[in-house]
Scaffold this motif. Sequence first.
Motif, mmCIF file in Angstrom:
data_model
loop_
_atom_site.group_PDB
_atom_site.id
_atom_site.type_symbol
_atom_site.label_atom_id
_atom_site.label_comp_id
_atom_site.label_asym_id
_atom_site.label_seq_id
_atom_site.Cartn_x
_atom_site.Cartn_y
_atom_site.Cartn_z
ATOM 1 N N ALA A 175 0.821 -1.222 0.000
ATOM 2 C CA ALA A 175 0.000 0.000 0.000
ATOM 3 C C ALA A 175 0.851 1.266 0.000
ATOM 4 C CB ALA A 175 -0.940 -0.001 1.202
ATOM 5 N N GLY A 176 2.169 1.115 -0.032
ATOM 6 C CA GLY A 176 3.046 2.283 -0.058
ATOM 7 C C GLY A 176 3.322 2.872 1.303
ATOM 8 N N ILE A 177 2.989 2.146 2.372
ATOM 9 C CA ILE A 177 3.229 2.630 3.737
ATOM 10 C C ILE A 177 4.478 1.912 4.244
ATOM 11 C CG2 ILE A 177 2.236 2.966 6.027
ATOM 12 C CD1 ILE A 177 -0.521 2.522 4.765
ATOM 13 N N ALA A 205 -6.175 0.284 6.075
ATOM 14 C CA ALA A 205 -6.996 1.465 5.799
ATOM 15 C C ALA A 205 -6.778 2.547 6.866
ATOM 16 C CB ALA A 205 -8.474 1.072 5.737
ATOM 17 N N PHE A 206 -6.715 2.130 8.123
ATOM 18 C CA PHE A 206 -6.473 3.100 9.191
ATOM 19 C C PHE A 206 -5.099 3.738 9.039
ATOM 20 C CE2 PHE A 206 -4.669 4.302 13.235
ATOM 21 C CZ PHE A 206 -5.681 5.036 13.823
ATOM 22 N N ALA A 212 -1.852 10.089 6.044
ATOM 23 C CA ALA A 212 -2.254 11.292 5.315
ATOM 24 C C ALA A 212 -2.502 12.471 6.248
ATOM 25 C CB ALA A 212 -3.508 11.002 4.491
ATOM 26 N N ALA A 213 -2.974 12.181 7.481
ATOM 27 C CA ALA A 213 -3.287 13.250 8.422
ATOM 28 C C ALA A 213 -2.091 13.675 9.272
ATOM 29 C CB ALA A 213 -4.428 12.823 9.339
ATOM 30 N N GLN A 216 4.135 14.823 10.153
ATOM 31 C CA GLN A 216 5.401 14.263 9.707
ATOM 32 C C GLN A 216 5.195 12.806 9.308
ATOM 33 O OE1 GLN A 216 8.315 14.798 12.794
ATOM 34 N NE2 GLN A 216 8.476 16.998 12.464
ATOM 35 N N LYS A 217 5.949 12.344 8.345
ATOM 36 C CA LYS A 217 5.813 10.984 7.863
ATOM 37 C C LYS A 217 6.141 9.987 8.974
ATOM 38 C CE LYS A 217 7.676 7.714 4.493
ATOM 39 N NZ LYS A 217 8.653 7.507 3.406
ATOM 40 N N PRO A 218 5.204 9.086 9.306
ATOM 41 C CA PRO A 218 5.490 8.067 10.335
ATOM 42 C C PRO A 218 6.656 7.192 9.906
ATOM 43 C CG PRO A 218 3.137 8.174 9.848
ATOM 44 C CD PRO A 218 3.830 8.979 8.794
#
Length: 290
Positions: A175-177, A205-206, A212-213, A216-218
């Motif tokens: 998913a790109g995470i 999904a979460f 997105a919210a 800073q990038k996790p």
Amino acid sequence: MTLDAMDWVWKHSQSKGNTRVALLYMADQVRTSAAEARLGRPELMAAMNATKNTVRDAIADALELGELEIVQPSAGRRAALYRLPGAVGYSRKGSDVDPLENGRGSKVDPLRGKAPSGRGSDVDPLESVEGQVSTPRGSKVDPLPHPSKTLASSEPEKLDGFQICQPLVQAMTEAGITVSWSMKAADWLDIATVVQRAGVPAMVAFARDAKAAAKQKPRYATFFLRGGWRGLPPAASVPPPRATPAGKRPHCGHPDCDPITRTREIENDRGLRNLHPCPDCHPTAKGQAA
């Protein structure tokens, strides 16, 4: 106090690179049983021979790992007071010895790997003492070892957490995470519990919405664990997809539609997202999704 704190960092810290160097230096400055040290950024920059941004990122990583706490923030000329929570009350016991000592307690020359006792026995400073597993010279080390390798045999229930989480790790990456999965065995168990209760699709999904919210990038998977994964509802509360006939429709290709369950996350009038049968794969479900 210093040796105990440094011993904890060497043997139990999950940090890497500059973050570990920063924690080792802080541990070297510990003088109390509370595992606290007052240090300024310039002092850390000099000790690490690093830039201000490098030191800042190292401290941020240690805080996010939960291996560092700020007891008192810096104010004026007063440096910040840091604590190593894992080293509080920690002491070297039993067979745990200084990493520069051999199994008999004699000091080891880290440059030659020989004990100065005159016995002439070669000791690899990177190998562990008697009773512990050693790493042969020249062997490759897995950067993310299975947590079960460090668990006692009296806790067999912890051995499955790592494997249970593997579908989630793969789904998050697809998913790109992309985050670091370097964490404690207890965190693996917590995430595995959520996987079994809420399911991988809901967790991905979460994580997508949380990323997105976020300002800073996790960078660590524990960001999502502490940010809401624990509160996800059981997957049993999600309505099952409608049965399809033998000549079922082809997958709609929508990025949010699961190709197996044919369910999608749809936002309702209150702004909440819930799983529903995909209205494209299940045309009769359009009225329900609306």
